[in-house]
Design an enzyme around this catalytic site. Structure first.
Site, PDB file in Angstrom:
ATOM      1  CG  ASP A  20      -2.084   0.940   1.089  1.00  0.00           C
ATOM      2  OD1 ASP A  20      -2.424   1.314  -0.055  1.00  0.00           O
ATOM      3  OD2 ASP A  20      -2.654   1.336   2.127  1.00  0.00           O
ATOM      4  CG  ASN A  55      -8.147  -2.042  -4.666  1.00  0.00           C
ATOM      5  OD1 ASN A  55      -7.179  -2.789  -4.498  1.00  0.00           O
ATOM      6  ND2 ASN A  55      -8.406  -1.052  -3.815  1.00  0.00           N
TER       7      ASN A  55
HETATM    8  C1  IPE Z   1      -5.400  -2.698   0.149  1.00  0.00           C
HETATM    9  O1  IPE Z   1      -5.119  -1.358  -0.044  1.00  0.00           O
HETATM   10  C2  IPE Z   1      -5.423  -3.409  -1.166  1.00  0.00           C
HETATM   11  C3  IPE Z   1      -4.143  -3.512  -1.859  1.00  0.00           C
HETATM   12  C4  IPE Z   1      -2.981  -3.098  -1.418  1.00  0.00           C
HETATM   13  C5  IPE Z   1      -4.197  -4.167  -3.129  1.00  0.00           C
HETATM   14  P1  IPE Z   1      -6.258  -0.247  -0.152  1.00  0.00           P
HETATM   15  O2  IPE Z   1      -5.560   1.042  -0.363  1.00  0.00           O
HETATM   16  O3  IPE Z   1      -7.262  -0.639  -1.149  1.00  0.00           O
HETATM   17  O4  IPE Z   1      -6.938  -0.327   1.301  1.00  0.00           O
HETATM   18  P2  IPE Z   1      -7.792   0.722   2.107  1.00  0.00           P
HETATM   19  O5  IPE Z   1      -8.850   1.232   1.180  1.00  0.00           O
HETATM   20  O6  IPE Z   1      -6.857   1.816   2.533  1.00  0.00           O
HETATM   21  O7  IPE Z   1      -8.320  -0.035   3.282  1.00  0.00           O
HETATM   22  C1  IPE Z   2      -1.823   0.181  -3.267  1.00  0.00           C
HETATM   23  O1  IPE Z   2      -1.587   1.537  -3.361  1.00  0.00           O
HETATM   24  C2  IPE Z   2      -2.048  -0.441  -4.629  1.00  0.00           C
HETATM   25  C3  IPE Z   2      -3.445  -0.810  -4.888  1.00  0.00           C
HETATM   26  C4  IPE Z   2      -4.408  -0.764  -4.016  1.00  0.00           C
HETATM   27  C5  IPE Z   2      -3.745  -1.288  -6.223  1.00  0.00           C
HETATM   28  P1  IPE Z   2      -2.756   2.588  -3.319  1.00  0.00           P
HETATM   29  O2  IPE Z   2      -3.172   2.888  -4.730  1.00  0.00           O
HETATM   30  O3  IPE Z   2      -3.848   2.169  -2.414  1.00  0.00           O
HETATM   31  O4  IPE Z   2      -1.994   3.851  -2.723  1.00  0.00           O
HETATM   32  P2  IPE Z   2      -2.512   4.859  -1.614  1.00  0.00           P
HETATM   33  O5  IPE Z   2      -2.922   4.058  -0.443  1.00  0.00           O
HETATM   34  O6  IPE Z   2      -3.658   5.601  -2.234  1.00  0.00           O
HETATM   35  O7  IPE Z   2      -1.333   5.733  -1.337  1.00  0.00           O
HETATM   36 MG    MG Z   3      -4.155   2.413  -0.409  1.00  0.00          MG
END
Ligand code: IPE
Ligand code: IPE
Ligand code: MG
Length: 255
Positions: free
Chosen positions: A33, A81
């Site tokens: 993340d 997502n």
């Molecule tokens: C969790 O991250 C999913 C992945 C890293 C693929 P998210 O960014 O989607 O999680 P939340 O929304 O902060 O809980």
């Molecule tokens: C994790 O990074 C990757 C996916 C969930 C696909 P994020 O896209 O959630 O990045 P942040 O949390 O918004 O920084």
């Molecule tokens: Mg994220």
């Protein structure tokens, strides 16, 4: 119960006390993340963060292999997502397509077995075909196990498992009173994987976000503020060191 691992590279035994070197997790799961924030802080589009995140994955996979970890499971895209803007989803899918094309040969050469967990039905046909191909090509490899959680949600996975078991019951193959924990584990997408020993979440959030709920009942958690694209070998070694200091008791009395 800590795994006594004999395939620890000298690099680690040189630096660590022997006791720590014996405490290498067999299975590491990672919630990658922070890609979006990494990009935002540089004035770049979110995709740039996802791209850089794919590079971080290569590094961590190497770090896992060097340390003697056998299973790496990465959260690449959650069921939730799909609620992201279409443009970000299509960028992520393009990245995945590219990754599969580019990396398959190297993964196979390195005897990596690739698996996918999650509900792949919403993915476009060509990606599903590439996934099926990659899984089939690498099916007999056993030097390392890379599992990609894609369109994955643990509650949805448990629901699918419940349906499978319910079908067995309605066909008479299973009696409700005979359902065991083993039956549930075997009905999950992770049926042929050990439970994760260590779960790392980068990006500062301290939650599971619907990742491996059943499987992480006794997993050790490691949360770090470091954003996924910045997470390198040194950070990973830190996480392993932290893990090595933990005492896993599984509910038993203190040793
Ligand atoms: C969790 O991250 C999913 C992945 C890293 C693929 P998210 O960014 O989607 O999680 P939340 O929304 O902060 O809980
Ligand atoms: C994790 O990074 C990757 C996916 C969930 C696909 P994020 O896209 O959630 O990045 P942040 O949390 O918004 O920084
Ligand atoms: Mg994220």
């Amino acid at each position: 119960m800590k795994r006594q691992d004999s395939i620890v590279k000298p690099l680690l035994t040189d630096r660590w006390p022997l006791a720590a070197a014996n405490s290498i997790p067999r299975h590491v799961a990672v919630i990658m993340d922070g890609n979006g924030r990494w990009a935002k802080s540089r004035g770049l589009p979110r995709t740039a963060g996802h791209k850089k995140g794919a590079d971080a994955l290569r590094n961590i996979m190497n770090a896992c292999r060097n340390a003697g970890v056998s299973y790496l499971t990465i959260y690449a895209f959650s069921s939730e997502n799909w609620k992201r803007p279409e443009s970000e989803i299509s960028d992520l899918m393009q990245l995945l397509r590219h990754y599969l094309q580019q990396e398959l040969e190297t993964l196979h050469e390195n005897k990596v077995r690739l698996r996918f967990i999650g509900d792949l039905s919403p993915l476009v046909k060509d990606i599903r075909a590439s996934i099926d191909d990659a899984v089939e090509v690498t099916a007999k490899n056993s030097a390392f196990n890379l599992t990609v959680a894609l369109s994955y949600g643990a509650r949805q996975e448990i629901l699918r498992a419940a349906r499978r078991l319910a079908e067995k019951i309605s066909s008479g193959a299973l009696k409700p009173e005979n359902i065991s924990e083993e039956d549930i584990s075997r009905s999950l997408d992770t049926s042929d994987l050990p439970d994760p020993d260590l779960l790392i979440r980068t990006g500062g959030e301290q939650r599971l976000s619907n990742f491996l709920l059943w499987q992480s009942a006794y997993t050790e958690f490691y949360f770090t503020e470091t954003l996924w694209p910045d997470f390198g070998q040194a950070h990973f070694t830190e996480a392993l060191k932290d893990y090595a200091r933990r005492e896993r008791r599984y509910g038993t009395a203190e040793a």
